[in-house]
Design an enzyme around this catalytic site. Structure first.
Site, PDB file in Angstrom:
ATOM      1  N   HIS A   1      31.905  18.284 -18.885  1.00 23.29           N
ATOM      2  CA  HIS A   1      31.871  16.817 -18.949  1.00 23.29           C
ATOM      3  C   HIS A   1      32.692  16.188 -17.840  1.00 23.29           C
ATOM      4  O   HIS A   1      32.399  15.088 -17.388  1.00 23.29           O
ATOM      5  CB  HIS A   1      32.302  16.336 -20.338  1.00 23.29           C
ATOM      6  CG  HIS A   1      31.227  16.556 -21.343  1.00 23.29           C
ATOM      7  ND1 HIS A   1      31.230  17.613 -22.203  1.00 23.29           N
ATOM      8  CD2 HIS A   1      30.060  15.903 -21.557  1.00 23.29           C
ATOM      9  CE1 HIS A   1      30.126  17.580 -22.934  1.00 23.29           C
ATOM     10  NE2 HIS A   1      29.408  16.556 -22.562  1.00 23.29           N
TER      11      HIS A   1
ATOM     12  N   ARG B   1      26.403   8.122 -23.528  1.00 23.37           N
ATOM     13  CA  ARG B   1      27.340   9.051 -24.180  1.00 23.37           C
ATOM     14  C   ARG B   1      28.454   8.220 -24.827  1.00 23.37           C
ATOM     15  O   ARG B   1      29.546   8.080 -24.275  1.00 23.37           O
ATOM     16  CB  ARG B   1      27.932  10.011 -23.149  1.00 23.37           C
ATOM     17  CG  ARG B   1      26.957  11.027 -22.578  1.00 23.37           C
ATOM     18  CD  ARG B   1      27.659  11.970 -21.613  1.00 23.37           C
ATOM     19  NE  ARG B   1      26.898  13.163 -21.350  1.00 23.37           N
ATOM     20  CZ  ARG B   1      26.119  13.341 -20.271  1.00 23.37           C
ATOM     21  NH1 ARG B   1      26.013  12.392 -19.379  1.00 23.37           N
ATOM     22  NH2 ARG B   1      25.471  14.479 -20.105  1.00 23.37           N
TER      23      ARG B   1
ATOM     24  N   ARG C   1      23.516   7.584 -27.941  1.00 19.68           N
ATOM     25  CA  ARG C   1      23.763   8.841 -28.641  1.00 19.68           C
ATOM     26  C   ARG C   1      24.965   8.646 -29.554  1.00 19.68           C
ATOM     27  O   ARG C   1      25.996   8.135 -29.119  1.00 19.68           O
ATOM     28  CB  ARG C   1      24.044   9.974 -27.647  1.00 19.68           C
ATOM     29  CG  ARG C   1      24.404  11.252 -28.397  1.00 19.68           C
ATOM     30  CD  ARG C   1      24.557  12.412 -27.482  1.00 19.68           C
ATOM     31  NE  ARG C   1      25.781  12.321 -26.699  1.00 19.68           N
ATOM     32  CZ  ARG C   1      26.075  13.195 -25.750  1.00 19.68           C
ATOM     33  NH1 ARG C   1      25.256  14.170 -25.447  1.00 19.68           N
ATOM     34  NH2 ARG C   1      27.208  13.084 -25.071  1.00 19.68           N
TER      35      ARG C   1
ATOM     36  N   GLU D   1      19.277  20.862 -27.986  1.00 17.39           N
ATOM     37  CA  GLU D   1      20.243  21.520 -27.093  1.00 17.39           C
ATOM     38  C   GLU D   1      20.732  22.850 -27.648  1.00 17.39           C
ATOM     39  O   GLU D   1      21.670  23.443 -27.127  1.00 17.39           O
ATOM     40  CB  GLU D   1      21.404  20.589 -26.723  1.00 17.39           C
ATOM     41  CG  GLU D   1      21.838  19.619 -27.783  1.00 17.39           C
ATOM     42  CD  GLU D   1      22.821  18.562 -27.288  1.00 17.39           C
ATOM     43  OE1 GLU D   1      23.213  18.552 -26.119  1.00 17.39           O
ATOM     44  OE2 GLU D   1      23.200  17.726 -28.120  1.00 17.39           O
TER      45      GLU D   1
ATOM     46  N   ASN E   1      22.205  20.891 -20.648  1.00 19.01           N
ATOM     47  CA  ASN E   1      23.550  21.409 -20.372  1.00 19.01           C
ATOM     48  C   ASN E   1      24.003  22.323 -21.504  1.00 19.01           C
ATOM     49  O   ASN E   1      24.504  23.427 -21.285  1.00 19.01           O
ATOM     50  CB  ASN E   1      24.553  20.255 -20.229  1.00 19.01           C
ATOM     51  CG  ASN E   1      24.072  19.224 -19.246  1.00 19.01           C
ATOM     52  OD1 ASN E   1      23.301  19.546 -18.351  1.00 19.01           O
ATOM     53  ND2 ASN E   1      24.500  17.986 -19.408  1.00 19.01           N
ATOM     54  N   ASP E   2      23.827  21.834 -22.720  1.00 18.71           N
ATOM     55  CA  ASP E   2      24.199  22.671 -23.860  1.00 18.71           C
ATOM     56  C   ASP E   2      23.153  23.742 -24.130  1.00 18.71           C
ATOM     57  O   ASP E   2      23.490  24.842 -24.553  1.00 18.71           O
ATOM     58  CB  ASP E   2      24.434  21.816 -25.109  1.00 18.71           C
ATOM     59  CG  ASP E   2      25.822  21.216 -25.107  1.00 18.71           C
ATOM     60  OD1 ASP E   2      26.780  21.962 -24.816  1.00 18.71           O
ATOM     61  OD2 ASP E   2      25.961  20.018 -25.371  1.00 18.71           O
TER      62      ASP E   2
ATOM     63  N   ARG F   1      30.221  26.296 -20.694  1.00 16.50           N
ATOM     64  CA  ARG F   1      29.967  25.441 -19.525  1.00 16.50           C
ATOM     65  C   ARG F   1      31.241  24.920 -18.874  1.00 16.50           C
ATOM     66  O   ARG F   1      31.195  24.350 -17.782  1.00 16.50           O
ATOM     67  CB  ARG F   1      29.018  24.287 -19.904  1.00 16.50           C
ATOM     68  CG  ARG F   1      29.577  23.363 -20.958  1.00 16.50           C
ATOM     69  CD  ARG F   1      28.488  22.471 -21.542  1.00 16.50           C
ATOM     70  NE  ARG F   1      28.424  21.183 -20.890  1.00 16.50           N
ATOM     71  CZ  ARG F   1      27.860  20.111 -21.428  1.00 16.50           C
ATOM     72  NH1 ARG F   1      27.292  20.168 -22.624  1.00 16.50           N
ATOM     73  NH2 ARG F   1      27.834  18.976 -20.789  1.00 16.50           N
TER      74      ARG F   1
ATOM     75  N   CYS G   1      17.456  14.937 -20.763  1.00 22.03           N
ATOM     76  CA  CYS G   1      18.590  14.104 -20.356  1.00 22.03           C
ATOM     77  C   CYS G   1      19.772  14.940 -19.900  1.00 22.03           C
ATOM     78  O   CYS G   1      20.823  14.417 -19.568  1.00 22.03           O
ATOM     79  CB  CYS G   1      19.007  13.145 -21.473  1.00 22.03           C
ATOM     80  SG  CYS G   1      19.637  13.998 -22.920  1.00 22.03           S
TER      81      CYS G   1
HETATM   82  C1  PEP Z   1      23.357  18.088 -22.641  1.00 28.21           C
HETATM   83  O1  PEP Z   1      23.947  18.891 -23.349  1.00 28.21           O
HETATM   84  O2  PEP Z   1      22.487  18.420 -21.797  1.00 28.21           O
HETATM   85  C2  PEP Z   1      23.638  16.647 -22.736  1.00 28.21           C
HETATM   86  C3  PEP Z   1      22.908  15.763 -22.109  1.00 28.21           C
HETATM   87  O3  PEP Z   1      24.716  16.260 -23.454  1.00 28.21           O
HETATM   88  P1  PEP Z   1      26.223  16.476 -22.940  1.00 28.21           P
HETATM   89  O4  PEP Z   1      26.159  16.886 -21.488  1.00 28.21           O
HETATM   90  O5  PEP Z   1      26.940  15.199 -23.126  1.00 28.21           O
HETATM   91  O6  PEP Z   1      26.724  17.570 -23.829  1.00 28.21           O
HETATM   92 MG    MG Z   2      25.092  18.189 -25.028  1.00 29.39          MG
END
Ligand code: PEP
Ligand code: MG
Length: 586
Positions: free
Chosen positions: A204, A311, A347, A446, A469-470, A480, A517
C-alpha cells in the site's frame, strides 16, 4: 545556481530495487530516522524555531492528557495493579526533563523539526538504558520507545509546516520502510520521490506513492544505510534503479529522459475527453482509484469515467480515533459531488494487515494478511461497519454511489453484509433520511476461492471487481509487502493470468459487470492481454489513465483475443512473456 545542476565529486554507485511508481526524479536525499519510528527530518527556519518548540510542548501536553484518561479508565475498569505500575513508569519517562525538555534544546541547536529532535533524544536514552547491568532497568528502553511513539503520533496529528517550494520538491525521502499511514501523511507535502529498503511493488505504501505521481523504488534492502543526507540521487521509478552521486554524463542523460517524459505526458493531455475505444470500436470504461477526496482533481484532469475504487480506510489511517458518521458522510459526499454524476465506488474499510488502526484488529498476529482484515474485520466490529454504511448511504442521495466489499471468500460474508446494509437502510428510512434505495453492492475478487466460487457471488451481487494485488499475493503465497520475496511477485505467473481470465469469463456468463481495480489494470504491458480476456472496465491510479487510454485506442480486439487464447493455453512463463511481447509490438 540550481542546487541540482552541479554533479557531485563523491563516489557514484547504483542500487537496484523494485520499480514501484514510474517517472524519474533528480533530488537530494532526505533521510528518514533510523529509529523504530520512521520520521522525516527537515530544517526549521530561524523564525519558526519558537513555534516548533511550542508544537513539541503541545504534543507532550496531549500525551499527558492521554495518560490521565487511561488512568481514569483504569480506575473504573478495576485494572490489575501491574497496569498502574506500567503507566507510572510511562508517566515518569514523559515528565522527565530528558524527554520533556531536552528535545527543545535539540530543535534550537540543530534547527530541526520536533519529530526528529525527539527521536534523536530517544536513541540517546535507549543507548543509556542498554548500558545498565540491571535487567529491569535495561528493559525500560522499550518503555522510552513507546512513550516517544505516542509523542510522535501526537506531533504528526498536527504536523508542522514542512519546507515549501524548491527545498521540498528537490528532496527524495530515503527510509528503511514507510507505513501507508506515513505516506498518506506526506501526501500534502510534495516530495520528489520515495526510496525504501523494504516493501513490494503492490504494497500500500507503493500504491500511495504512485497516486502521488512521484517516482518510487522499493525493496532496495540497504539504501537507508548507504545513502547519506543531501547526496544527489537519480530515482528511476521505471526501471527500479537509484543512482547515488551520478557523474555529469549520467546526470545529463537522465535530464534528457526526464524532459522527454514530460513532453510525452503533455501530449497525452489531448486525449482527456476522447472516449476509450479499440480500433474495432469496442468501448472501454476507464475509472480511477483514489485514497482521499483530494485525489479528485487528478481524476478530473485525466478524464476518469468514474471512481472504480475509493480506498476509504485511507481517510482515517493516520488517526488515533474512529471517524464519526458525519465526518465520513462529508468525505463521501465531497467525492460524489465532485464527480458530477459519474459513478463513485466506495470500498468499505479494508483495515487490518498493513493498514492498522489503533484499537482495531491490531492484536499481534503471525499472519496478519490471513487474519482479521477487510470484510472479516468489519463483520466483527458491527458498530464500525454500521457507521460506515450509514454514512455511505446518506451520501448516495447526492450522486451515483456503489458499495464495494473487500476480500469476499465465504457466502455468509455476503449474506451478512447485505443484511447490514438492509438494516442501515431501515434505520435511515425510520429517521426520514434520504438515500438511494437501489445503491448497487459489489464484491472484490481477490482470493482464489472467490474466483472458483464466482458464479455464486455473481448471483448475489450487482457487480464484481478483481483486486489483483491481493489475488497475486494469495495465489502465489507471496507477501506483497515483503522485500525478500518481492522479485517473485509476478502478475504474469500462469496461474495468475488463468485466474484473472477465469473470473472475467464467469462474470460475463452470469451477466454481472466485472472490473479490474488492482495494479494490473494500470500496467501498460498488460492492457492488451486483459482486453483479450474480455475486460471492458479498468480502474487505476489517475496518473496512468491517459497512457492506458492511448494503448486502447491503438489496440485491435481480434489481435488481443488471439494472443490471450495462446497465453491461456500454456503454463510456460517464457512463452507467456514471448506472446505478450509480440502482441505489444503490434
Ligand atoms: C487489490 O488487492 O488489488 C486491491 C485493489 O486492493 P488493495 O490494493 O487496496 O488491497
Ligand atoms: Mg486488496
Amino acid at each position: 545556481m540550481n542546487a541540482l545542476a552541479e554533479p557531485s565529486h563523491k563516489i557514484s554507485f547504483a542500487l537496484h530495487g523494485v520499480a514501484a511508481a514510474p517517472g524519474i526524479a533528480i533530488a537530494r536525499a532526505q533521510l528518514v530516522s533510523n529509529a523504530t519510528l520512521e520520521v522525516a527530518h527537515y530544517d526549521i527556519a530561524d523564525d519558526k524555531v519558537e513555534a516548533e518548540k511550542a508544537r513539541f510542548d503541545n504534543a507532550i501536553a496531549a500525551v499527558r492528557v492521554q495518560f490521565e484518561d487511561i488512568h481514569e479508565r483504569m480506575k473504573s475498569d478495576d485494572a490489575p495493579a501491574e497496569f498502574a505500575a506500567f503507566l507510572d513508569v510511562h508517566w515518569m519517562i514523559l515528565t522527565d526533563t530528558q524527554l520533556a525538555q531536552e528535545p527543545k534544546r535539540i530543535i534550537e541547536e540543530q534547527r530541526c523539526n520536533a519529530e526528529w529532535a525527539v527521536t534523536q533524544q530517544m536513541n540517546t536514552l535507549v543507548e543509556q538504558f542498554k548500558q545498565f547491568e540491571d535487567t529491569y532497568l535495561r528493559e525500560r528502553a522499550n518503555d522510552v520507545v513507546q512513550v516517544v511513539e505516542r509523542i510522535v503520533k501526537a506531533l504528526m496529528g498536527k504536523a508542522a509546516d514542512l519546507p515549501k517550494g524548491d527545498a521540498l520538491h528537490t528532496s527524495a525521502l530515503v527510509a528503511h520502510d514507510l507505513s501507508p499511514a506515513d505516506v498518506i501523511h506526506f501526501k500534502e507535502n510534495a516530495f520528489a520521490a520515495f526510496v525504501t529498503d523494504a516493501g513490494g511493488a503492490t504494497s500500500h505504501t507503493a500504491i500511495v506513492a504512485r497516486s502521488l505521481g512521484i517516482p518510487a523504488v522499493v525493496a532496495l534492502h540497504n539504501a537507508r544505510s548507504l545513502v547519506r543526507e543531501a547526496e544527489l540521487l537519480i530515482v528511476d521509478g521505471d526501471s527500479g534503479l537509484v543512482i547515488v552521486n551520478p557523474d555529469a554524463h549520467v546526470l545529463a542523460e537522465y535530464k534528457l529522459k526526464q524532459e522527454s517524459q514530460r513532453l510525452e505526458q503533455q501530449k497525452l493531455k489531448r486525449l482527456v475527453s476522447t472516449r476509450a475505444v479499440t480500433i474495432d470500436g469496442t468501448a472501454v470504461d476507464l475509472n480511477a482509484n483514489i485514497e482521499l477526496p483530494t485525489d479528485l482533481a487528478g481524476c478530473l484532469e485525466n478524464g476518469a469515467d468514474g471512481i472504480g475504487l475509493f480506498r476509504s480506510e485511507f481517510l482515517f489511517l493516520h488517526r488515533e480515533d474512529l471517524p464519526t458518521e458525519d465526518e465520513q458522510f462529508e468525505a463521501y459526499r465531497t467525492v460524489v459531488e465532485g464527480m458530477n454524476g459519474r459513478p463513485v465506488t466506495i470500498r468499505t474499510f479494508d483495515l487490518g494487515a498493513d493498514k492498522r488502526m489503533p484499537g482495531l484488529g491490531d492484536r499481534p498476529s503471525e499472519n496478519p494478511a490471513l487474519g482479521l482484515r477487510a470484510i472479516r474485520l468489519c463483520l466483527a466490529e458491527p458498530k464500525l461497519f454500521m457507521t460506515q454504511l450509514r454514512a455511505i448511504l446518506r451520501a448516495s442521495a447526492f450522486g451515483s454511489i456503489r458499495i464495494l466489499v473487500p476480500m469476499i471468500a465465504n457466502a455468509h460474508e455476503v449474506t451478512q453484509t447485505l443484511a447490514f446494509i438492509a438494516r442501515a437502510k431501515a434505520e435511515l428510512t425510520a429517521q426520514g433520511v434520504a438515500y438511494d434505495q437501489y445503491v448497487p453492492v459489489g464484491g472484490m475478487v481477490e482470493i482464489p476461492a472467490a474466483v472458483i466460487s464466482l458464479p455464486y457471488f455473481a448471483e448475489q451481487l450487482d457487480f464484481l471487481s478483481i483486486g489483483t494485488n491481493d489475488l497475486i499475493q494469495y495465489t502465489l503465497a507471496i507477501d506483497r509487502t515483503d522485500d525478500a520475496v518481492a522479485h517473485m511477485y509476478d502478475s504474469l505467473h500462469p496461474a495468475v493470468v488463468k485466474l484473472v481470465a477465469m473470473a472475467i469469463k464467469a462474470a460475463q456468463k452470469a451477466d454481472t459487470p466485472i472490473a479490474v481495480c488492482g495494479e494490473m489494470a494500470g500496467e501498460l504491458r498488460l492492457t492488451r492481454m486483459l482486453l483479450g480476456f474480455g475486460l471492458r472496465n479498468f480502474s487505476m491510479h489517475p496518473k496512468q489513465l491517459l497512457t492506458i487510454k492511448q494503448r486502447i485506442l491503438t489496440s485491435s480486439l481480434s489481435d488481443c483475443e488471439a494472443a490471450a487464447n495462446k497465453i491461456l493455453k500454456t503454463d510456460d512463463p517464457v512463452k507467456i512473456r514471448g506472446t505478450l511481447a509480440k502482441l505489444n509490438a503490434l
